[in-house]
Design an enzyme around this catalytic site. Structure first.
Site, short mmCIF file in Angstrom:
data_model
loop_
_atom_site.label_atom_id
_atom_site.label_comp_id
_atom_site.label_asym_id
_atom_site.label_seq_id
_atom_site.Cartn_x
_atom_site.Cartn_y
_atom_site.Cartn_z
N ASP A 94 -27.72 -70.02 -28.95
CA ASP A 94 -28.49 -69.87 -30.18
C ASP A 94 -28.09 -68.64 -30.99
O ASP A 94 -28.31 -68.59 -32.19
CB ASP A 94 -29.99 -69.82 -29.87
CG ASP A 94 -30.49 -71.19 -29.48
OD1 ASP A 94 -30.06 -72.16 -30.12
OD2 ASP A 94 -31.29 -71.30 -28.53
N HIS A 96 -30.82 -66.25 -20.70
CA HIS A 96 -31.15 -67.68 -20.61
C HIS A 96 -31.91 -67.95 -19.31
O HIS A 96 -31.60 -67.37 -18.29
CB HIS A 96 -29.88 -68.53 -20.65
CG HIS A 96 -30.14 -69.96 -21.00
ND1 HIS A 96 -30.57 -70.87 -20.08
CD2 HIS A 96 -30.07 -70.62 -22.19
CE1 HIS A 96 -30.74 -72.04 -20.68
NE2 HIS A 96 -30.45 -71.91 -21.96
N1 CMC Z 1 -33.39 -58.53 -24.41
C1 CMC Z 1 -33.67 -57.49 -23.60
N2 CMC Z 1 -33.96 -57.59 -22.29
C2 CMC Z 1 -33.99 -58.82 -21.78
C3 CMC Z 1 -33.71 -59.97 -22.55
C4 CMC Z 1 -33.39 -59.79 -23.91
N3 CMC Z 1 -33.11 -60.84 -24.69
N4 CMC Z 1 -33.80 -61.08 -21.79
C5 CMC Z 1 -34.14 -60.65 -20.56
N5 CMC Z 1 -34.24 -59.29 -20.55
C6 CMC Z 1 -34.50 -58.44 -19.37
C7 CMC Z 1 -35.94 -58.51 -18.92
O1 CMC Z 1 -36.71 -57.50 -19.52
C8 CMC Z 1 -35.79 -58.33 -17.45
O2 CMC Z 1 -35.54 -56.96 -17.20
P1 CMC Z 1 -36.02 -56.26 -15.80
O3 CMC Z 1 -35.29 -56.98 -14.72
O4 CMC Z 1 -35.66 -54.84 -15.95
O5 CMC Z 1 -37.50 -56.50 -15.76
C9 CMC Z 1 -34.51 -59.07 -17.11
O6 CMC Z 1 -33.72 -59.01 -18.31
C10 CMC Z 1 -34.72 -60.53 -16.70
O7 CMC Z 1 -35.49 -61.16 -17.72
P2 CMC Z 1 -36.49 -62.38 -17.49
O8 CMC Z 1 -37.50 -62.36 -18.59
O9 CMC Z 1 -36.97 -62.37 -16.08
O10 CMC Z 1 -35.53 -63.61 -17.69
P3 CMC Z 1 -36.01 -65.08 -17.94
O11 CMC Z 1 -35.03 -65.98 -17.29
O12 CMC Z 1 -37.43 -65.26 -17.58
O13 CMC Z 1 -35.92 -65.23 -19.52
C11 CMC Z 1 -35.19 -65.78 -21.67
C12 CMC Z 1 -34.92 -65.91 -20.18
C13 CMC Z 1 -34.22 -66.68 -22.45
C14 CMC Z 1 -36.62 -66.24 -22.01
C15 CMC Z 1 -35.02 -64.31 -22.07
O14 CMC Z 1 -33.70 -63.88 -21.73
C16 CMC Z 1 -35.32 -64.05 -23.53
O15 CMC Z 1 -36.47 -63.80 -23.89
N6 CMC Z 1 -34.26 -64.10 -24.42
C17 CMC Z 1 -34.45 -63.96 -25.84
C18 CMC Z 1 -34.91 -65.27 -26.48
C19 CMC Z 1 -33.80 -66.29 -26.59
O16 CMC Z 1 -32.67 -66.02 -26.98
N7 CMC Z 1 -34.11 -67.55 -26.26
C20 CMC Z 1 -33.17 -68.68 -26.36
C21 CMC Z 1 -32.66 -69.12 -25.05
S1 CMC Z 1 -31.45 -70.42 -25.16
C22 CMC Z 1 -32.40 -71.81 -25.52
C23 CMC Z 1 -31.78 -73.12 -25.12
O17 CMC Z 1 -30.94 -73.22 -24.24
O18 CMC Z 1 -32.21 -74.13 -25.69
#
Ligand code: CMC
Length: 429
Positions: A364, A307
């Protein structure tokens, strides 16, 4: 920072003192409104990552601590003791209702659930395979045409009534969109039922027989609606406020909120979870999927994990996880995709990669599984979110209408186009 009431910014060759505003909770905000006048400089913040767009007393989130408060009440307490309708009253009015306030509110919401009969012909104008979010957006927007002439936005009672109508009619419209998409006759709302049960009847009841609804189904949906009711200045709520800032009709504002919610980066994630589970296919293929998600070159992420705001855990996911397991066991759902989901949750929670990065299942992940177990089709998932979020949208719209600092939303830009140049006739180009 010079003190906790202001900061001094050295900009354009002069020191400018900027006030700092403190809310009840959360980070202080530097007020930059006088910066352009004093320095000729604007600020740049794509996506509003560092910018508060308004003052609001509705919802508070602390992503580091996993805190979500509606009007000061922790989401865990509301999930345990409240109902979606009571939570909606709280969001809209700022306080929990007493018994007579709640009875009046429930009566009003119940008696505004009907749609004008003309809506039916409007609905039938959509192709049967139109996406329900497209239909919902159009239908909610069309409410503006039904309640336009007599709506005086200066009158608090008329504003309140518009908010009640939206809360009452969005589930009726949502269920009608679903039934249109499968070719079933529309069911009218039944006033003898509570909010969520009424919605489930409008969705699933058939003319040939009564609907046997297990109590856990209504309970789970009510809980999901509470958890999704508001999330402070998210994209769709900010959209409602932006449209609202122009003095537009509230139904048009909420239709704009529906459109913003539709995007996969916002309300569409629960749909993505189900698509991923279908793609994984079999429980025995879960570990392969986990390995793929860890491989940065695969371009694959586990949907429903991680998240942007909640970095330790999503408090909503902690609540809904328990309900998810209850729903699956009480409904006796035997669906291989749900088995895949449970295996995936187990595998990721144990895996070093996910544990280290604090990648827990988010709300979700579980909401999609519950919707599926309740028989709600995947294309309807974002519609379900919209029903719940209507409570938040109307609360923010109501708040905005009495905000003395509210102004028309009008961001600036960094212009990157051509500098001034002269028109050249077509024969010379
Ligand atoms: N699966 C695998 N690896 C992941 C995932 C995942 N779902 N999410 C983050 N990572 C890894 C990412 O590769 C990174 O690794 P490293 O540090 O080795 O480079 C690390 O975790 C941090 O990730 P980030 O992309 O910097 O984190 P972020 O805060 O920018 O992204 C997110 C948050 C929700 C976009 C992401 O976790 C994601 O893409 N999740 C899957 C999509 C999802 O479930 N979205 C719904 C969110 S809830 C919506 C709401 O509240 O309304």
């Amino acid at each position: 920072m010079s003190d906790n009431k202001s900061v001094v910014l050295n900009a354009a060759g002069k020191n400018v003192e900027l006030p700092v505003h403190h809310g009840t909770l959360g980070a202080p905000c530097v007020d930059i409104t006088r910066l352009p006048k004093e320095t000729g400089l604007f600020t740049y913040d794509p996506g509003f990552v560092a910018t508060a767009s308004c003052r609001s007393a509705v919802t508070y989130i602390d992503g580091d601590e996993g805190v979500l408060l509606y009007r000061g009440y922790p989401i865990e307490q509301l999930a345990k003791h409240s109902s979606f309708l009571e939570t909606s009253y709280l969001l809209m009015n700022g306080e929990l209702p007493d018994a007579s306030q709640f009875a009046k509110f429930e009566h009003e919401v119940t008696h505004h659930t009907m749609m004008h009969e003309a809506f039916k012909s409007f609905l039938h104008g959509f192709r049967h395979d139109a996406h329900p979010m497209a239909m919902l957006c159009g239908m909610v927007g069309s409410l503006a045409a039904f309640y336009h002439d007599d709506l005086d936005l200066e009158d608090p009672e008329q504003r309140r009534l518009a908010a009640i109508r939206l809360l009452a009619k969005v589930p009726t419209i949502a269920a009608a969109c679903y039934r249109h998409s499968i070719g079933w006759p529309i069911r009218y709302p039944r006033n003898n039922l509570e909010y969520v049960e009424r919605f489930l009847h409008m969705m699933f009841e058939v003319p040939s027989g009564p609907l046997q609804l297990k109590p856990v189904a209504a309970k789970a949906l009510d809980l999901l609606f509470i958890l999704h009711a508001d999330h402070e200045q998210n994209a769709s709520t900010s959209t409602v406020r932006l449209v609202g800032s122009t003095g537009a009709n509230p139904y048009a504002c909420v239709a704009a909120g529906v459109a913003a919610l539709w995007g996969p980066a916002h309300g569409g994630a629960n749909e993505a979870v189900l698509k991923m589970l279908a793609e994984i296919g079999r429980p025995e293929d879960v570990s392969k999927a986990v390995d793929r998600a860890k491989d940065k070159n695969s371009g694959f992420r586990l949907m429903g994990f991680g998240h942007r705001v909640y970095k330790n855990f999503d408090p909503r996911a902690t609540i809904i996880r328990e309900m998810c397991h209850k729903v699956l066991s009480e409904l006796g759902v035997d669906d291989p995709m749900l088995e895949v989901a449970m295996r995936l949750e187990e595998a990721a929670l144990k895996d070093e990669y996910f544990v280290q990065r604090k990648l827990y299942p988010n709300v979700d992940f579980y909401s999609g599984i519950i919707y599926k177990a309740l028989g709600i089709p995947t294309e309807m998932f974002t519609v379900m979110f919209a029903i719940a979020r209507t409570a938040g949208w109307v609360s923010h719209w109501l708040e905005q209408q009495t905000d003395p600092e509210a102004k028309i939303g009008r961001p600036r830009q960094i212009y990157t186009g051509a500098a001034t140049r002269d028109y050249v006739g077509m024969d010379k180009r």
